[in-house]
Design a protein around this motif. Sequence first.
Motif, PDB file in Angstrom:
ATOM      1  N   LYS A  51       0.702  -1.257  -0.054  1.00 45.54           N
ATOM      2  CA  LYS A  51      -0.074   0.003  -0.216  1.00 45.54           C
ATOM      3  C   LYS A  51       0.799   1.303  -0.036  1.00 45.54           C
ATOM      4  O   LYS A  51       1.160   2.013   1.003  1.00 45.54           O
ATOM      5  CB  LYS A  51      -0.981  -0.073   1.271  1.00 45.54           C
ATOM      6  CG  LYS A  51      -2.078  -1.158   1.170  1.00 45.54           C
ATOM      7  CD  LYS A  51      -2.863  -0.896   2.397  1.00 45.54           C
ATOM      8  CE  LYS A  51      -3.687   0.161   2.341  1.00 45.54           C
ATOM      9  NZ  LYS A  51      -4.670   0.357   3.375  1.00 45.54           N
ATOM     10  N   ARG A 365       3.026  -1.728   9.338  1.00 44.10           N
ATOM     11  CA  ARG A 365       2.161  -2.453   8.832  1.00 44.10           C
ATOM     12  C   ARG A 365       1.197  -1.494   8.016  1.00 44.10           C
ATOM     13  O   ARG A 365       0.207  -2.159   7.349  1.00 44.10           O
ATOM     14  CB  ARG A 365       1.208  -2.937   9.845  1.00 44.10           C
ATOM     15  CG  ARG A 365       1.880  -4.316  10.575  1.00 44.10           C
ATOM     16  CD  ARG A 365       1.047  -5.172  11.422  1.00 44.10           C
ATOM     17  NE  ARG A 365       1.996  -6.090  12.136  1.00 44.10           N
ATOM     18  CZ  ARG A 365       1.448  -6.851  13.136  1.00 44.10           C
ATOM     19  NH1 ARG A 365       0.191  -7.042  13.296  1.00 44.10           N
ATOM     20  NH2 ARG A 365       2.397  -7.765  13.806  1.00 44.10           N
ATOM     21  N   SER A 366       1.073  -0.232   8.181  1.00 46.99           N
ATOM     22  CA  SER A 366       0.258   0.482   7.373  1.00 46.99           C
ATOM     23  C   SER A 366       0.417   0.274   5.850  1.00 46.99           C
ATOM     24  O   SER A 366      -0.355   0.926   4.947  1.00 46.99           O
ATOM     25  CB  SER A 366       0.270   2.127   7.698  1.00 46.99           C
ATOM     26  OG  SER A 366       1.443   2.596   7.437  1.00 46.99           O
ATOM     27  N   ARG A 369      -0.895  -5.151   3.285  1.00 47.20           N
ATOM     28  CA  ARG A 369      -2.341  -5.775   3.781  1.00 47.20           C
ATOM     29  C   ARG A 369      -2.300  -7.135   3.218  1.00 47.20           C
ATOM     30  O   ARG A 369      -1.835  -7.547   2.046  1.00 47.20           O
ATOM     31  CB  ARG A 369      -3.574  -5.016   2.963  1.00 47.20           C
ATOM     32  CG  ARG A 369      -4.077  -3.916   3.711  1.00 47.20           C
ATOM     33  CD  ARG A 369      -4.433  -3.989   5.085  1.00 47.20           C
ATOM     34  NE  ARG A 369      -4.903  -2.813   5.604  1.00 47.20           N
ATOM     35  CZ  ARG A 369      -4.230  -1.880   6.464  1.00 47.20           C
ATOM     36  NH1 ARG A 369      -2.833  -2.226   6.589  1.00 47.20           N
ATOM     37  NH2 ARG A 369      -4.627  -0.889   7.037  1.00 47.20           N
ATOM     38  N   HIS A 370      -2.728  -8.381   3.802  1.00 48.20           N
ATOM     39  CA  HIS A 370      -3.030  -9.474   3.498  1.00 48.20           C
ATOM     40  C   HIS A 370      -4.325  -9.491   2.415  1.00 48.20           C
ATOM     41  O   HIS A 370      -5.171  -8.807   2.629  1.00 48.20           O
ATOM     42  CB  HIS A 370      -3.272 -10.462   4.619  1.00 48.20           C
ATOM     43  CG  HIS A 370      -3.265 -11.934   4.274  1.00 48.20           C
ATOM     44  ND1 HIS A 370      -4.152 -12.611   3.481  1.00 48.20           N
ATOM     45  CD2 HIS A 370      -2.025 -12.798   4.384  1.00 48.20           C
ATOM     46  CE1 HIS A 370      -3.978 -13.779   3.616  1.00 48.20           C
ATOM     47  NE2 HIS A 370      -2.660 -14.033   3.715  1.00 48.20           N
ATOM     48  N   GLN A 371      -4.148 -10.271   1.337  1.00 43.36           N
ATOM     49  CA  GLN A 371      -5.245 -10.126   0.430  1.00 43.36           C
ATOM     50  C   GLN A 371      -6.562 -10.667   0.878  1.00 43.36           C
ATOM     51  O   GLN A 371      -7.685 -10.338   0.431  1.00 43.36           O
ATOM     52  CB  GLN A 371      -5.045 -11.180  -0.898  1.00 43.36           C
ATOM     53  CG  GLN A 371      -4.901 -12.604  -0.375  1.00 43.36           C
ATOM     54  CD  GLN A 371      -4.528 -13.556  -1.722  1.00 43.36           C
ATOM     55  OE1 GLN A 371      -3.872 -13.047  -2.578  1.00 43.36           O
ATOM     56  NE2 GLN A 371      -4.693 -14.778  -1.439  1.00 43.36           N
ATOM     57  N   GLU A 373      -7.916  -9.453   3.522  1.00 47.08           N
ATOM     58  CA  GLU A 373      -8.625  -8.305   4.190  1.00 47.08           C
ATOM     59  C   GLU A 373      -8.830  -7.294   3.124  1.00 47.08           C
ATOM     60  O   GLU A 373      -9.588  -6.283   3.419  1.00 47.08           O
ATOM     61  CB  GLU A 373      -7.659  -7.350   4.943  1.00 47.08           C
ATOM     62  CG  GLU A 373      -6.840  -8.597   6.175  1.00 47.08           C
ATOM     63  CD  GLU A 373      -5.878  -7.785   6.823  1.00 47.08           C
ATOM     64  OE1 GLU A 373      -6.232  -7.779   8.343  1.00 47.08           O
ATOM     65  OE2 GLU A 373      -4.793  -7.424   6.402  1.00 47.08           O
ATOM     66  N   LEU A 374      -8.415  -7.538   2.074  1.00 48.26           N
ATOM     67  CA  LEU A 374      -8.951  -6.704   0.850  1.00 48.26           C
ATOM     68  C   LEU A 374     -10.400  -6.539   0.254  1.00 48.26           C
ATOM     69  O   LEU A 374     -10.832  -7.755   0.081  1.00 48.26           O
ATOM     70  CB  LEU A 374      -7.843  -6.906  -0.395  1.00 48.26           C
ATOM     71  CG  LEU A 374      -6.409  -6.490  -0.048  1.00 48.26           C
ATOM     72  CD1 LEU A 374      -5.703  -6.646  -1.277  1.00 48.26           C
ATOM     73  CD2 LEU A 374      -5.995  -4.797   0.216  1.00 48.26           C
TER      74      LEU A 374
END
Length: 378
Positions: A51, A365-366, A369-371, A373-374
């Motif tokens: 991201k 971690r910002s 993202r793990h997929q 969570e998308l």
Amino acid sequence: MPTSGISRVVDLEKFVGDKLPYFLIDYFATGGGDEQTLVDSVNAFKRFRLKPRVLQSKSETNIETKTQGQSICSPFGIAPTGFQSLAHPQGDVATAKAAEKAGVIMIVSSWTCLRFETIASSAPSAVLWMQLYPYADRRHTLNFIRRAERSGFQALVVTVDSPQIGIFARSIRSGYEAQDQFDSVLPNGLLNLEAAPEETEKAKASGDKYLFQYLKQQISSAAADWNYIAWMKSQTKLPIILKGILTAESAREAVAVGVHGIIVSAHGGRQLDGVQAPIEALPEIVDAVRGSKVEVYMDGGVRSGRDVFKALAIGAKAVFIGRPIIWGLAHDGENGVTEILDMVRKELVNTMALCGCNKIEDITRSYIRHQSELTCKL
């Protein structure tokens, strides 16, 4: 000089087939069981998406950091791999020299074909950590600790995921030709096992296969428990780092016993097959030790600087690279390892700049993202 036509770490793997016989390639490449964990450790990185933030990059990107209080030039290093002299005649010495030149950590395997002292003296400015097992006969463990101290190693990495040696399907398929090759180097590969002379000399005198069985008996021991780790900690001032932890429960026990670091690792997929990929186990471990002084690292499936960035974003302090180092070593010795490390460094710097991070501390971690969570909203 970089190899022509090579732009990615994985591209160098194709050259290994021209350098090593198939049974040695099988030995270095094999995983345990059905190799589910071996394959998934690589693929799992693709399930994490970056991201990026725009208009934040500056002209220079600083990737220097510290581990166990020691300054290093890059937040990645070299994972322990045994029998490196089978990949190249200079073996661990070539790897250590490349690590020294790059300013990264090298974890020296206890299954090296060279003496620890030889490796350390060949790269006197390198940051070296010594890998060992909690041997059934504590004289072996204590001998490794004292030699690490005398030779200038800066940490002890204790492999804790091997109450038994994994079953390697590819190595079994390689058959007797491979076994004969390994038998010829076993005395060198186990030369650092010098304590308990009445036992080790008997094992060596009885033949290579018996010697290997003796080593497996020392490693595959029910003697290793948390009290053993506490005893090791009482014997030295060197940091104790446990390699092979994949659960929050074990991570919290490691904190309680007072270790200095944890390497989230599935042993390169060579031990228990079917466990979670290390990169996906990493968040659980980082969260479990939060608030303590325990540093968390990881290895397994790392194939690029982007992979390193993802692990750092989750919370790893440093990341260790395994099989690609062997590809580089087999390809061109010290220069080949240097080429691997340089590609990873350039990719990491590029990824940081494109994500808007100017130094290692910026990576959080910002940025990831793990997929799972998308979501896509139309």
